[in-house]
Structure formats: structure tokens, C-alpha cells
Scaffold this motif. Structure first.
Motif, short mmCIF file in Angstrom:
data_model
loop_
_atom_site.label_atom_id
_atom_site.label_comp_id
_atom_site.label_asym_id
_atom_site.label_seq_id
_atom_site.Cartn_x
_atom_site.Cartn_y
_atom_site.Cartn_z
N ASP A 54 0.80 -1.17 0.01
CA ASP A 54 -0.06 0.04 0.08
C ASP A 54 1.00 1.24 0.01
O ASP A 54 0.47 2.09 -0.75
CB ASP A 54 -0.99 0.17 1.04
CG ASP A 54 -2.04 -0.88 1.33
OD1 ASP A 54 -2.08 -1.77 0.12
OD2 ASP A 54 -2.59 -1.32 2.15
N VAL A 55 1.73 1.28 0.67
CA VAL A 55 2.78 2.30 0.96
C VAL A 55 3.67 2.60 -0.31
O VAL A 55 3.55 3.71 -0.94
CB VAL A 55 3.57 2.34 2.10
CG1 VAL A 55 4.76 3.58 2.15
CG2 VAL A 55 2.99 2.09 3.27
N PHE A 56 4.10 1.42 -0.96
CA PHE A 56 4.78 1.64 -2.23
C PHE A 56 4.07 2.03 -3.44
O PHE A 56 4.41 3.03 -4.13
CB PHE A 56 5.33 0.28 -2.64
CG PHE A 56 5.90 0.02 -4.00
CD1 PHE A 56 7.51 0.33 -3.91
CD2 PHE A 56 5.35 -0.20 -5.13
CE1 PHE A 56 7.84 0.26 -5.07
CE2 PHE A 56 5.92 -0.41 -6.31
CZ PHE A 56 7.25 -0.23 -6.46
N ASP A 57 2.75 1.80 -3.37
CA ASP A 57 1.74 2.06 -4.30
C ASP A 57 1.54 3.65 -4.11
O ASP A 57 1.36 4.60 -5.33
CB ASP A 57 0.47 1.36 -4.55
CG ASP A 57 0.45 -0.03 -5.09
OD1 ASP A 57 1.89 -0.25 -5.85
OD2 ASP A 57 -0.23 -0.86 -4.79
N ILE A 83 2.89 5.08 -11.62
CA ILE A 83 3.90 5.33 -12.70
C ILE A 83 4.61 4.23 -12.36
O ILE A 83 4.95 3.41 -11.34
CB ILE A 83 4.94 6.67 -12.37
CG1 ILE A 83 5.60 6.87 -13.48
CG2 ILE A 83 5.58 6.35 -11.07
CD1 ILE A 83 6.28 8.04 -13.80
N GLU A 84 5.13 3.54 -13.69
CA GLU A 84 5.86 2.23 -13.69
C GLU A 84 7.21 2.44 -14.40
O GLU A 84 7.66 3.53 -14.61
CB GLU A 84 5.12 1.21 -14.62
CG GLU A 84 3.64 1.02 -14.13
CD GLU A 84 3.53 0.06 -12.93
OE1 GLU A 84 4.60 -0.59 -12.38
OE2 GLU A 84 2.25 -0.09 -12.48
N LEU A 85 7.84 1.26 -14.47
CA LEU A 85 9.28 1.38 -14.62
C LEU A 85 9.30 1.73 -16.07
O LEU A 85 8.53 1.52 -17.24
CB LEU A 85 9.65 -0.17 -14.49
CG LEU A 85 11.38 -0.32 -15.02
CD1 LEU A 85 12.28 0.55 -14.10
CD2 LEU A 85 11.54 -1.68 -15.02
N MET A 94 12.96 -0.38 -10.53
CA MET A 94 11.95 -0.83 -9.85
C MET A 94 11.92 -2.16 -9.33
O MET A 94 12.15 -3.00 -10.24
CB MET A 94 10.72 -0.41 -10.33
CG MET A 94 9.42 -0.53 -9.44
SD MET A 94 7.91 -0.07 -10.52
CE MET A 94 7.87 1.58 -10.40
N GLU A 95 11.79 -2.45 -8.10
CA GLU A 95 11.61 -3.77 -7.57
C GLU A 95 10.49 -3.97 -6.68
O GLU A 95 10.58 -3.36 -5.49
CB GLU A 95 13.02 -4.25 -6.99
CG GLU A 95 14.05 -4.41 -7.63
CD GLU A 95 15.07 -4.76 -6.86
OE1 GLU A 95 15.35 -5.34 -5.55
OE2 GLU A 95 16.32 -4.46 -7.48
N LYS A 96 9.27 -4.00 -7.07
CA LYS A 96 7.89 -3.96 -6.41
C LYS A 96 8.01 -5.21 -5.30
O LYS A 96 8.42 -6.25 -5.48
CB LYS A 96 6.75 -4.48 -7.20
CG LYS A 96 6.54 -3.49 -8.35
CD LYS A 96 5.42 -3.76 -9.20
CE LYS A 96 5.12 -2.52 -10.26
NZ LYS A 96 4.20 -3.08 -11.08
N PRO A 97 7.63 -4.70 -4.21
CA PRO A 97 7.23 -3.33 -3.57
C PRO A 97 8.20 -2.75 -2.72
O PRO A 97 7.91 -2.27 -1.63
CB PRO A 97 5.91 -3.86 -2.60
CG PRO A 97 6.16 -5.16 -1.90
CD PRO A 97 7.10 -5.81 -3.01
N HIS A 147 13.80 5.49 -3.32
CA HIS A 147 12.65 5.18 -2.41
C HIS A 147 12.77 3.65 -1.96
O HIS A 147 12.93 2.86 -3.08
CB HIS A 147 11.37 5.42 -3.21
CG HIS A 147 11.00 6.59 -3.98
ND1 HIS A 147 10.30 7.66 -3.35
CD2 HIS A 147 11.75 6.92 -5.25
CE1 HIS A 147 10.27 8.50 -4.28
NE2 HIS A 147 10.96 8.34 -5.31
N PHE A 148 12.98 3.70 -0.63
CA PHE A 148 12.94 2.26 -0.18
C PHE A 148 11.91 1.92 0.81
O PHE A 148 11.33 2.85 1.27
CB PHE A 148 14.27 2.01 0.64
CG PHE A 148 15.41 2.13 -0.23
CD1 PHE A 148 16.09 1.06 -0.83
CD2 PHE A 148 15.93 3.41 -0.23
CE1 PHE A 148 17.17 1.33 -1.56
CE2 PHE A 148 17.36 3.56 -1.15
CZ PHE A 148 17.73 2.66 -1.56
#
Length: 149
Positions: free
Chosen positions: A16-19, A47-49, A73-76, A95-96
């Protein structure tokens, strides 16, 4: 190069925080003080990779545009946006996200360089670093308010 390092703890699942952190609409809401609007590239949603977004906002009384691209990007757990067009000499925001016992630890590392040599460095020390740190703190508070359970 200047670096700003912030840690925000949010009582919400890491996904949720990642999104929320990559949501263009939420970013625009959190940037109300600078009237930021997405005007090109990805202008709404997550926004995506590989995608870009151009924001136009008012900083220090002047409307500026800034285009960033999501380069990793490495979800999440991780994403990086890097300026591809704007007023900085360089600008990268890492962003981590790590979840521990129901709390997501969100870490922002903003690295940037100002143009204009000595005058750019002086402007950074006197005004810019504090401005950017305040901007990120306000953004993170909005993310927290919108994701906490």
C-alpha cells in the motif's frame, strides 16, 4: 552533491505504501503548496518502470518544469526516479520500503546537484535544501495519512 535522507514509519502494508509513493494523483495532492500538476508523460495513476512524468510547479515564486523517469523498480521494495529534464545539474530520488511487524519503513534518499557553480551551492545551503526537505516531509505526511490503517 547534496543528499537528503528521510525515514518515515507508516502503519500500513508495504504494498500500500509503495503504491501510494508512486501514485501521480496523490503526489499532486501532497504538492498543493507548490501547485504541482502532471502535464506530460504519465499524468495519473501509478507510474511504472520506464515511464516518465513532467510536473509543473511554483518554487520560489517561479513556475518550473521537471521531468523524471523511473529507472529502477523492484516491487514493492524499491524504485528510483531520475531527472531527465529540469533545472538541476543532476537529481535522483531513491525510494526504499521495508515492512516490519505491521509497520512500513519508508526511506527517501534524494541526491542532487545545483547548476551555477558557487552561486548554486550558496543557494542550496541558504534555501534549496530546506525547501526540498520540507517538500518531502509534507509529501510523506500525506502518504502516511492516506495509507495508515
Amino acid at each position: 552533491m547534496t543528499s537528503i535522507h528521510l525515514i518515515t514509519r507508516i502503519k500500513a502494508p508495504v504494498q500500500d505504501v509503495f503504491d501510494a509513493a508512486r501514485n501521480i494523483d496523490l503526489h499532486q495532492n501532497s504538492a498543493y503548496q507548490t501547485h504541482e500538476k502532471a502535464i506530460a508523460g504519465k499524468t495519473s495513476g501509478w507510474i511504472e518502470l520506464g515511464e516518465t512524468v513532467t510536473f509543473k510547479g511554483k518554487h520560489f515564486g517561479i513556475y518550473l518544469t521537471h521531468t523524471s523517469k523511473i529507472i529502477k523498480m523492484e516491487k514493492p521494495h524499491f524504485f528510483v526516479d531520475k531527472m531527465i529534464e529540469g533545472k538541476f545539474k543532476s537529481f535522483k530520488h531513491l525510494h526504499f520500503f521495508e515492512e516490519k511487524e505491521g509497520v512500513t519503513i519508508m526511506t527517501d534518499i534524494l541526491e542532487y546537484e545545483t547548476p551555477f557553480g558557487f552561486f548554486g551551492k550558496l543557494f542550496d545551503r541558504l534555501l534549496l535544501k530546506n525547501h526540498l526537505e520540507k517538500f518531502l516531509l509534507e509529501r510523506n505526511q500525506i502518504l502516511k495519512e492516506n495509507t495508515e490503517i
